[in-house]
Design a protein around this motif. Sequence first.
Motif, short mmCIF file in Angstrom:
data_model
loop_
_atom_site.label_atom_id
_atom_site.label_comp_id
_atom_site.label_asym_id
_atom_site.label_seq_id
_atom_site.Cartn_x
_atom_site.Cartn_y
_atom_site.Cartn_z
N GLU A 60 -5.00 -8.10 40.42
CA GLU A 60 -6.28 -8.64 40.00
C GLU A 60 -7.24 -7.49 39.73
OE1 GLU A 60 -7.86 -12.38 41.32
OE2 GLU A 60 -6.37 -12.43 42.95
N HIS A 61 -8.28 -7.76 38.95
CA HIS A 61 -9.16 -6.70 38.46
C HIS A 61 -9.70 -5.80 39.56
CE1 HIS A 61 -11.60 -10.21 39.43
NE2 HIS A 61 -12.64 -9.42 39.59
N PHE A 62 -10.09 -6.37 40.68
CA PHE A 62 -10.71 -5.59 41.75
C PHE A 62 -9.69 -4.78 42.56
CE2 PHE A 62 -9.93 -9.94 43.08
CZ PHE A 62 -9.24 -9.79 44.26
N MET A 121 -16.54 -0.66 40.71
CA MET A 121 -16.81 -2.07 41.00
C MET A 121 -17.03 -2.20 42.51
SD MET A 121 -14.59 -5.42 39.77
CE MET A 121 -14.81 -5.05 38.04
N ASP A 122 -18.29 -2.26 42.92
CA ASP A 122 -18.66 -2.16 44.34
C ASP A 122 -19.27 -3.49 44.82
OD1 ASP A 122 -19.64 -1.54 46.83
OD2 ASP A 122 -20.60 0.34 46.21
N PHE A 123 -18.53 -4.23 45.60
CA PHE A 123 -19.02 -5.50 46.14
C PHE A 123 -19.76 -5.31 47.45
CE2 PHE A 123 -15.34 -6.52 43.49
CZ PHE A 123 -15.86 -7.50 42.67
N GLU A 124 -19.40 -4.30 48.22
CA GLU A 124 -20.05 -4.09 49.52
C GLU A 124 -21.50 -3.69 49.36
OE1 GLU A 124 -17.93 -1.44 52.04
OE2 GLU A 124 -16.10 -2.65 52.08
N THR A 125 -21.78 -2.75 48.45
CA THR A 125 -23.17 -2.34 48.23
C THR A 125 -23.98 -3.48 47.65
OG1 THR A 125 -22.48 -0.05 47.86
CG2 THR A 125 -24.67 -0.67 47.08
N ALA A 126 -23.37 -4.24 46.74
CA ALA A 126 -24.07 -5.39 46.16
C ALA A 126 -24.41 -6.41 47.24
CB ALA A 126 -23.21 -6.04 45.08
N ALA A 127 -23.49 -6.62 48.18
CA ALA A 127 -23.74 -7.56 49.28
C ALA A 127 -24.88 -7.06 50.16
CB ALA A 127 -22.48 -7.76 50.10
N LYS A 128 -24.94 -5.75 50.37
CA LYS A 128 -26.04 -5.16 51.15
C LYS A 128 -27.38 -5.41 50.46
CE LYS A 128 -26.72 -0.75 50.94
NZ LYS A 128 -26.55 0.72 51.09
N LEU A 139 -21.92 -4.57 41.96
CA LEU A 139 -22.57 -3.37 41.42
C LEU A 139 -21.54 -2.64 40.56
CD1 LEU A 139 -25.31 -1.75 41.81
CD2 LEU A 139 -24.02 -0.32 43.40
N LEU A 140 -21.78 -2.61 39.25
CA LEU A 140 -20.90 -1.89 38.34
C LEU A 140 -21.48 -0.51 38.05
CD1 LEU A 140 -20.10 -4.70 35.72
CD2 LEU A 140 -18.86 -4.14 37.82
#
Length: 430
Positions: free
Chosen positions: A140-142, A151-158, A166-167
């Motif tokens: 899968e893409h991630f 492709m940063d989901f942790e920083t976006a969640a913060k 966060l791309l």
Amino acid sequence: MHDIRAIRENPSAFDAALAKRGVAPMSSEILAIDESRRAKITAAEAALADRNAASKNVGAAKAKGDDAEFERLRALVAEKKAEIADLEEQAKVEDAKLNDILMALPNSPHDDVPEGADENDNVEIHKWGTPPAFDFDAKEHFEITGVMPGMDFETAAKLSGARFVLLSGAIARIHRALAQFMLDTHTSENGLTEVNAPVLVRDEAMLGTGQLPKFAEDSYQTTNGWWLVPTSEVTLTNIVAGSMISEDYLPRRYTAHSLCFRSEAGSAGRDTSGMLRQHQFEKVEMVSVTKPEDSRAELDRMTKCAEGILEKLNLAYRTVVLCTGDMGFGAQRTHDIEVWLPGQNTYREISSCSVCGDFQARRMNARFKREGEKKPEFVHTLNGSGLAVGRCLIAVLENGQNADGSITMPDVLHPYLGGKTQVTADGQLA
């Protein structure tokens, strides 16, 4: 919104159309309210005529010195004035009740829309391309090595919580390139007019396209009352709201690239991994405004515009007609385009193109006049994704992945990436 005159003329057809969408018969309730409302309006008009007649005779009675008749007529005028106000208020209440019911009912499907309960009853009408055959297990893409640095989901969640991303770097540039490529194709090849529109709109705009009142929980509202658009369909379609346009103005075809915002109410637990279902995303939207006789053909044209983007990107897809149980609230017929995602080993929706007939136009009061005709008609409206940028990014990354974690870019994106042709395994454009 439905035409009350059409319901009066053929209530059984109205109920039959709603039944296809799983809605119980409503014509009896609607027509009872309508009849009561019209009776009160008629009674108010009769009372107004009586008041006007009495008012004319008040002066004559006074001139004749007929005090008894003068007082009787003056009392009658006051009585009729109060009666008129009461009847008008009752009619206003019933008019609001009727409007609320009609606003909450879904559009009637075209006769050729397949009947069904859910997505399992949708019907495939077109297929293009061959899904890539990898000699390794597709990710899968991630999960792709070359994607992970950008492709940063942790920083976006913060920053914002769940379902944001966060791309950065190469991935952010590919995302931007895709939107630019779509806009250039739609404006230079497909004849659409590019619009840069607000993403904050008033209640009236959301009402006009059917997001309100029924789907308020699916959208975000600011503290001062503006709504963040769930798609630029809202702004593009409302360009003609409240307008009386000439026949030669049609068709109008618009496209816009915008941020979109959806609360995803009711989707808990669905597509929580990766960026397939986000609260904030970007889309290149298409909207058409046509004469009634042209709208069905326009749906096919719009569908081809969206399909053409995927073909240029060499992404395998299939197109399905949504069944009555899976169609959106305002649609008469919908074509969903589903792109192949190797990481999920299935097709997933990337565009939904719908014809709404005059359903939105009635809510917006958007009309046109034919040359030589006095009576105006409601326009027909259509909308479609051309395409969802984030989902297109997913498809490009997954279909272009290589065994070493790098990603090969589609040829049409090379000019938008400064001549670069791939993302390396360490996340760089090369």
